[in-house]
Design an enzyme around this catalytic site. Structure first.
Site, PDB file in Angstrom:
ATOM      1  N   ARG A   1       0.809  -1.230   0.000  1.00 23.17           N
ATOM      2  CA  ARG A   1       0.000   0.000   0.000  1.00 23.17           C
ATOM      3  C   ARG A   1       0.835   1.269   0.000  1.00 23.17           C
ATOM      4  NH1 ARG A   1      -4.204  -0.826   4.211  1.00 23.17           N
ATOM      5  NH2 ARG A   1      -3.799  -2.993   3.768  1.00 23.17           N
ATOM      6  N   THR A   2       1.934   1.290   0.736  1.00 17.36           N
ATOM      7  CA  THR A   2       2.723   2.522   0.765  1.00 17.36           C
ATOM      8  C   THR A   2       3.359   2.798  -0.593  1.00 17.36           C
ATOM      9  OG1 THR A   2       3.169   2.170   3.114  1.00 17.36           O
ATOM     10  CG2 THR A   2       4.556   3.751   1.969  1.00 17.36           C
TER      11      THR A   2
ATOM     12  N   LYS B   1      23.277  -6.858   3.372  1.00 18.07           N
ATOM     13  CA  LYS B   1      24.590  -6.294   3.657  1.00 18.07           C
ATOM     14  C   LYS B   1      24.560  -4.795   3.453  1.00 18.07           C
ATOM     15  CE  LYS B   1      28.998  -7.040   2.873  1.00 18.07           C
ATOM     16  NZ  LYS B   1      29.528  -6.879   4.205  1.00 18.07           N
TER      17      LYS B   1
ATOM     18  N   ARG C   1      11.931   2.930   1.693  1.00 16.11           N
ATOM     19  CA  ARG C   1      11.441   2.040   2.752  1.00 16.11           C
ATOM     20  C   ARG C   1      12.567   1.058   3.022  1.00 16.11           C
ATOM     21  NH1 ARG C   1       6.627  -0.794   4.476  1.00 16.11           N
ATOM     22  NH2 ARG C   1       5.832   1.339   4.681  1.00 16.11           N
TER      23      ARG C   1
ATOM     24  N   HIS D   1       7.709   6.580  10.319  1.00 12.20           N
ATOM     25  CA  HIS D   1       6.960   6.463   9.075  1.00 12.20           C
ATOM     26  C   HIS D   1       6.157   7.765   8.958  1.00 12.20           C
ATOM     27  CE1 HIS D   1       4.901   4.988   5.729  1.00 12.20           C
ATOM     28  NE2 HIS D   1       4.331   3.897   6.204  1.00 12.20           N
TER      29      HIS D   1
END
Lengths: 320, 424
Positions: A54-55, A82, A104, A134
């Site tokens: 959704r984001t 990493k 994100r 967020h």
């Protein structure tokens, strides 16, 4: 606004400007204008190191409605665990001329590092970093609350918000606490003590271990997603015990004040932190949160990349 | 062997005298061989070479981060004449073969003494005792054992290790960290970790192990050394243990004497270290503990890491900071400039006391007949830390850009000049 990394970077007035801009964009979008030429020729990269439907879609829709070019970069998998790859990815995006990166990432502070280490020059928008913040979720939540309880204007003074659940691991909670307080709301965190961070006393919010004690006084009930795996780390004994104490059951919902609303950042565990009946009730604004997310993210992209005031935007939109 | 005539050097109390070095030792003027080199040390202070009981040299295994040679050079630049190589190398220093290799590399380079610390358990796995006596009887003569980086968590293993090293007057250096309470922990648990969303590392995880181990040491009447104490509560436990006569010694790092957990707000992994930076109150308690003798020594926990291990997200970054070259200046700033300690007292904690704990008999004092392990310091001068100019192969210092008091101008090891500051 150069970047949007943390709600802490926004002043109260800047936060309200985002909400006002989003309101204006939402109003214009309801009319005939669905797309604005504002960011034509600019490139927005959605850089998602973690799964998020959704984001990512919300940011993509927001950027496209502002006519930006959108590149989706889903960098999930073992190679990104990493550290070096965040830097290398940033250098790559810099070389490709990204104007804004929506990131994100599973590591708290990843957006900060992208912006501050001079790995790249573009605007950085934090779409969720680890268990840190967020910010756009908090902005869309505030937008939704203001729309329902404050007639879409000003701040959130006089509103009492209960945030329920896994505060310890929630970036949504951290951003919401900062923003709600900035906007004058009263905040109470409701969770078992194991899910309340040590050091919360300095956050300037109330803490309660009993949802039943609080439910009648809340204007907003914000349930957080509780990951079932937390049980294995002994944060609570069983799912059922959690649901009994902290789930927004139908019985609890009935005790809420007449105008109070139910929110959830999604995705929901129906039957755990929220019952299906509560999620689908008249009080629930959960679906509306998603819609408002697009307006708020348009506002954030516009204010970070555009720099003009929303009044100019309004006139450009209407002139189409 | 070179001989030196050092004139006008002040001792740590400020009294100026001349010093004569011949055949690797301090001698009387009359014993000085002909053709001695003259060193005008007017304005400089002569101090016994510093002794570090906690150094990560990375060789064998991670020569990209540091080697015995580069660590020795960093040590000499920092005024150290003896360092103690922690065993968390690849392979782990848990056999006579590995400790002898490291010891011989130190001898071969000859820049400072390198005394290996042996692992307590095989592979630092925490389960089975390594051959401690074999390491002691090797050429390396190991007396200090530690699973540093890991805590000896099993109380039975800890008890047995404490008892066993009594055969040869050994000491167990404990990295006090309850592994269950610190799983995936990233920084001190408190208001800052809560805000930053970085997993907390509670003080109790350190204090609970210290408390358990002083009781074990008391029960079996053995020597226990607590590595890098960081919390006010830990200081208090050690203070009361010492009052009860328990044979416990403790160390504090320079960085824990100066830096606090709010530095993590930058998300710059240069501040990521194990154990983590704590609060202002903890720093104050550590300084007081070092001042009143609860904490016996300053040890660096010099932990070199290659650039890529720090140029990344916080949670992906390695723990640790380099510290050999800044240790004296940081400790001087934290303890002497604040008048908590005199220079002489600080030097005891950097040289005499650690030499005693490790039984490093050639270090820790300046007197006729002693090995000439010493450093000349300009206490009237400052220097700016420039990370890229560090002698250490790794550049992960949290003090980059800081202007610090006390310039190490020359270091002598066994009577040989092994370091000289170039500029000026």
């Amino acid at each position: 606004m150069k970047h949007l990394l943390s709600i802490a970077d926004l002043s109260r007035d800047e936060a309200i400007e985002v909400l006002d801009t989003a309101a204006e964009l939402a109003r214009l979008s309801e009319g005939t204008v669905k797309k604005f030429p504002t960011l034509r020729g600019r490139t927005v990269v959605n850089l998602f190191f973690e799964d998020s439907t959704r984001t990512r879609i919300s940011f993509e829709a927001a950027a496209k409605r502002l006519s930006a070019d959108v590149i989706n970069f889903a960098a999930k998998g073992s190679s990104v665990s990493k550290g070096e790859s965040l830097k290398d990815t940033a250098l790559t995006l810099q070389a490709m001329g990204a104007d804004a990166v929506v990131i994100r990432h599973g590591a708290s502070g990843a957006a900060h590092q992208l912006a501050k280490q001079e790995w790249m020059k573009g605007v950085v928008i934090n779409a969720g970093d680890g268990t840190h913040e967020h910010p756009t979720q908090a902005l869309l939540d505030a937008f939704t609350i203001r729309r329902h309880l404050k007639e879409n204007q000003g701040d959130l003074s006089g509103v009492k918000v209960g945030i329920i659940g896994d505060i310890l691991h929630s970036r949504v909670a951290r951003s919401n606490i900062l923003l709600l307080k900035k906007l004058g709301a009263e905040v109470v965190l409701i969770a078992p003590p194991t899910l309340i961070p040590v050091g919360v006393a300095k956050w300037g919010v109330d803490v309660s271990y009993s949802l039943d004690d609080q439910i009648k006084s809340l204007d907003v009930v914000m349930a957080l997603r509780v990951q079932k795996e937390r049980m294995n780390d002994l944060y609570f004994p069983t799912e059922r015990e959690y649901a009994r104490g902290y789930g927004l059951t139908s019985e609890r919902m009935k005790q809420m004040k007449t105008k109070s609303i139910v929110m959830h950042p999604g995705p929901m565990n129906r039957g755990l932190e929220i019952s299906a009946e509560s999620a689908d009730s008249q009080r629930s604004v959960i679906v509306e949160q998603v819609a408002n997310g697009v307006s708020v993210r348009m506002a954030v992209l516009y204010l970070t990349l555009g720099g003009a005031t929303f009044k100019e935007l309004a006139s450009s939109g209407e002139s189409l | 062997m070179n001989s030196y005539r050092i004139t006008g050097a002040k001792d740590s109390n400020g009294k100026a005298s001349d010093y004569f070095i011949s055949d690797g030792k301090f001698v009387n003027e009359g014993e000085l061989a002909g053709g001695a080199n003259d060193i005008d040390a007017k304005g400089l202070t002569i101090l016994p070479g510093f002794v570090d009981l906690h150094t990560h040299l990375r060789e064998p295994g991670r020569e990209d981060a540091e080697t015995v040679l580069t660590a020795s050079m960093a040590a000499a630049s920092g005024g150290f004449t003896a360092i103690s190589a922690m065993p968390n190398t690849l392979p782990v220093a848990d056999t006579a073969g590995v400790v002898e290799q490291v010891y011989r590399l130190g001898k071969h380079h000859g820049v400072c003494d390198v005394f290996p610390i042996g692992a307590v358990t095989v592979g630092q796995g925490g389960a089975q005792l390594a051959e401690l006596a074999a390491m002691n009887q090797s050429e390396a003569g190991v007396r200090i054992f530690s699973d540093d980086g890991h805590c000896v968590f099993d109380p039975l293993v800890m008890r047995r290790a404490l008892e066993y090293v009594k055969i040869f007057d050994g000491v167990i250096a404990q990295h006090a960290q309850d592994p269950r309470l610190t799983q995936d922990s990233q920084m001190n648990e408190g208001e800052i970790s809560a805000r930053l969303g970085l997993k907390g590392w509670p003080a109790v995880a350190e204090e609970a192990i210290i408390a358990r181990d002083v009781l074990l040491a008391e029960h079996v009447d053995s020597r226990l050394h607590i590595c890098h104490v960081t919390t006010a509560g830990g200081v208090e436990i050690i203070r009361s243990a010492k009052k009860r006569g328990i044979k416990v010694t403790a160390e504090v790092t320079p960085h824990h004497l100066l830096l606090t957990d709010d530095l993590a707000e930058s998300y710059d992994p240069v501040y990521k270290v194990n154990p983590p930076l704590r609060t202002k109150d903890d720093v104050q308690a550590l300084r007081e503990g070092l001042a009143d003798g609860t904490i016996d020594i300053v040890a660096t926990d010099h932990a070199p890491h290659p650039h890529e291990s720090k140029d990344c997200e916080w949670s992906a970054a390695a723990f640790g900071m380099v510290g050999l070259e800044t240790a004296f200046s940081i400790a001087y700033q934290a303890m002497v400039e604040t008048k908590l300690l005199t220079l002489t007292q600080l030097v005891d904690r950097l040289s005499k006391n650690p030499a005693e704990i490790g039984r490093y008999t050639d270090h820790g004092s300046i007197r006729i007949g002693a090995r000439a392990n010493f450093t000349l310091v300009d206490l009237d001068a400052n220097w700016r830390v420039e990370r890229l100019k560090l002698a250490s192969k790794s550049k992960n210092t949290p003090f980059d850009g800081m202007v610090l008091p006390g310039v190490i101008t020359k270091t002598f090891h066994n009577g040989a000049l092994v370091y000289e500051r170039n500029s000026k």
